[in-house]
Motif scaffolding. Structure first.
Motif, short mmCIF file in Angstrom:
data_model
loop_
_atom_site.label_atom_id
_atom_site.label_comp_id
_atom_site.label_asym_id
_atom_site.label_seq_id
_atom_site.Cartn_x
_atom_site.Cartn_y
_atom_site.Cartn_z
N PRO A 206 -3.02 -4.93 -20.39
CA PRO A 206 -2.52 -4.07 -19.49
C PRO A 206 -3.31 -3.31 -18.05
CG PRO A 206 -4.81 -3.39 -21.24
CD PRO A 206 -4.16 -5.37 -20.84
N LEU A 207 -2.81 -2.18 -17.43
CA LEU A 207 -3.32 -1.75 -16.35
C LEU A 207 -4.88 -0.97 -16.50
CD1 LEU A 207 -0.81 0.76 -15.14
CD2 LEU A 207 -0.56 -1.08 -14.33
N ALA A 208 -5.88 -1.20 -15.43
CA ALA A 208 -7.35 -1.18 -15.35
C ALA A 208 -6.90 0.63 -14.80
CB ALA A 208 -7.55 -2.21 -14.55
N PHE A 209 -7.11 0.77 -15.93
CA PHE A 209 -6.80 2.01 -15.73
C PHE A 209 -7.85 3.24 -15.98
CE2 PHE A 209 -2.49 3.65 -13.68
CZ PHE A 209 -2.64 2.82 -13.31
N THR A 228 4.55 10.51 -1.57
CA THR A 228 3.63 9.80 -1.48
C THR A 228 2.44 10.65 -1.53
OG1 THR A 228 4.12 10.42 1.00
CG2 THR A 228 4.51 7.99 -0.23
N ILE A 229 1.11 10.03 -1.95
CA ILE A 229 0.04 10.94 -1.09
C ILE A 229 -1.24 10.08 -0.32
CG2 ILE A 229 -2.39 11.80 -2.24
CD1 ILE A 229 -0.57 12.00 -4.86
N ALA A 230 -1.54 10.67 0.74
CA ALA A 230 -2.08 10.00 1.77
C ALA A 230 -1.87 8.26 1.72
CB ALA A 230 -3.98 9.64 1.18
N GLY A 231 -0.53 8.70 1.80
CA GLY A 231 0.73 6.77 2.47
C GLY A 231 0.21 6.09 1.27
N LYS A 232 -0.01 6.68 0.43
CA LYS A 232 -0.01 5.71 -1.11
C LYS A 232 0.53 6.38 -1.88
CE LYS A 232 -3.90 3.67 0.40
NZ LYS A 232 -5.69 2.95 -0.64
N LYS A 233 1.43 5.29 -3.06
CA LYS A 233 1.80 5.74 -4.61
C LYS A 233 1.61 6.18 -5.33
CE LYS A 233 5.88 5.04 -2.60
NZ LYS A 233 7.24 5.84 -2.14
N PRO A 234 1.27 7.28 -5.48
CA PRO A 234 0.90 8.34 -7.31
C PRO A 234 1.05 7.57 -8.74
CG PRO A 234 1.62 9.68 -6.20
CD PRO A 234 2.32 9.03 -4.91
N PHE A 258 0.66 -0.59 -9.86
CA PHE A 258 -0.68 -0.43 -9.82
C PHE A 258 -1.44 -1.81 -10.10
CE2 PHE A 258 2.23 3.27 -8.67
CZ PHE A 258 2.21 4.30 -8.21
N VAL A 259 -1.19 -2.92 -9.88
CA VAL A 259 -1.75 -3.83 -10.69
C VAL A 259 -3.01 -4.20 -9.56
CG1 VAL A 259 -2.00 -6.56 -11.34
CG2 VAL A 259 0.12 -4.89 -11.99
N ASN A 260 -2.73 -3.99 -8.73
CA ASN A 260 -3.79 -4.38 -7.43
C ASN A 260 -4.09 -3.45 -6.72
OD1 ASN A 260 -3.87 -7.78 -8.10
ND2 ASN A 260 -1.47 -7.20 -7.00
N ASP A 261 -5.31 -3.41 -6.24
CA ASP A 261 -5.57 -2.72 -4.79
C ASP A 261 -5.04 -0.92 -5.26
OD1 ASP A 261 -6.61 -4.89 -3.10
OD2 ASP A 261 -5.24 -5.17 -2.73
N THR A 262 -5.66 -0.33 -6.43
CA THR A 262 -5.63 0.55 -7.16
C THR A 262 -6.63 1.35 -6.95
OG1 THR A 262 -4.09 -0.13 -7.84
CG2 THR A 262 -4.60 1.89 -8.58
#
Length: 312
Positions: A206-209, A228-234, A258-262
């Motif tokens: 699962p996603l590590a949320f 986009t928020i602060a240049g990233k996907k939400p 949203f698996v890496n560097d989230t």
């Protein structure tokens, strides 16, 4: 839990019931790229309502400029023996092929229609139910269900087929609180026949949320994909800690899955009559973010809510 102070969003409007009736938010119509289908300011809003103790799915025209909705049309009812058929995500695959992913109380179902407001016919060959493992927290599948949500990423699109990653979450309810997590499943739609197939679950599910002691991180989504928020996907979702009330979370990442560097933040808390907020989908207009969601009131009725944030 407190709202994260370093998130560049400021709440400027909150409306817990934009329809004025007990219709819970299901989702909007999106195209195969993951963008909202809007023409002349109008789109399609799918909701769910209780009738004869069963949850049905409805659709109505929706004006994204005024946030006013037209008259509803019922498009999907439960099968005999089921207590629900709740559309959570509808994709416009082709001019006369619309695919809806819905919850039947046990798993995720698929249905197709020839128009956004047409009657949806189930694809009974599509089976997506809980597997023992992370979807059941390692225990038996009894009592667990799966629900589709507003998370989506196009994988490939050809003249013959569309393949995409569909978000879903596990769900288990008991008297002392609900449990659940988020994941991805790869789905194929054959354009000629309209057949919908489950190809596989993502190996990184699962996603590590959530933290290990939290009960749930679920009912989320990244739609529309051009926000986009602060240049990233939400990716918006709800968090259920062990003892604290539900809060709205947001994950920000350059990874579309949203698996890496989230990074994870607490976006907001429950407001007014709301006990629960879930099934999030967003629209960005200039420097404003408009977040639509399903809200549950203290009287246990489900509604369609809206929160508008200014992006700094």
């Amino acid at each position: 839990m407190n709202v994260s102070p370093n998130l560049p969003l400021k709440l400027v409007e909150h409306r817990s019931d934009i329809l004025g009736e007990a219709h819970g938010f299901g989702g909007f119509l999106f195209d195969a790229s993951g963008k909202l289908v809007i023409k002349d300011g109008l789109g399609w809003l799918y909701t769910t309502a209780l009738a004869r103790e069963k949850w049905e799915s409805w659709v109505r025209p929706f004006n994204f400029r005024t946030f006013k909705a037209g008259s509803p049309t019922r498009v999907l009812s439960p099968r005999p023996g089921d207590d629900r058929a709740v559309l959570h995500h509808v994709v416009a695959i082709a001019e006369e092929l619309f695919v809806g992913l819905y919850c039947d109380g046990l798993g995720v179902g698929a249905a197709i229609a020839s128009a956004p407001d047409g009657q949806f016919s189930r694809d009974d060959a599509f089976v997506f139910t809980p597997e023992q493992g992370w979807e059941t927290r390692g225990g038996p599948a009894d009592g667990w269900s799966l629900e589709s949500n507003g998370a989506y990423l196009l994988y490939s699109d050809t003249a013959q087929e569309t393949i995409f990653w569909q978000g879903y979450d596990s769900y288990y309810y008991r008297k002392d609180g609900s449990l659940g997590d988020l994941g991805w499943a790869k789905v194929r739609v054959e354009k000629g026949s309209g057949r919908v197939s489950l190809l596989n679950r993502h190996p990184r599910n699962p996603l590590a949320f959530r933290k290990p002691d939290w009960r749930a991180a679920r009912c989320g989504g990244n739609l529309a994909v051009d926000v986009t928020i602060a240049g990233k996907k939400p990716f918006f979702y709800y968090i259920k800690p062990e003892t604290s009330p539900i809060v709205i979370g947001v994950a920000l990442s350059n990874d579309p899955l949203f698996v890496n560097d989230t990074e994870h933040f607490v976006l907001d808390i429950m407001l007014g009559e709301e006990e629960v907020a879930e099934k999030f989908e967003a629209l960005q207009v200039g420097n404003e973010l408009i977040l639509f969601y399903e809200s549950r009131f203290e009287d246990k009725s489900w509604r369609t809510g809206l929160r508008r944030y200014k992006i700094s």
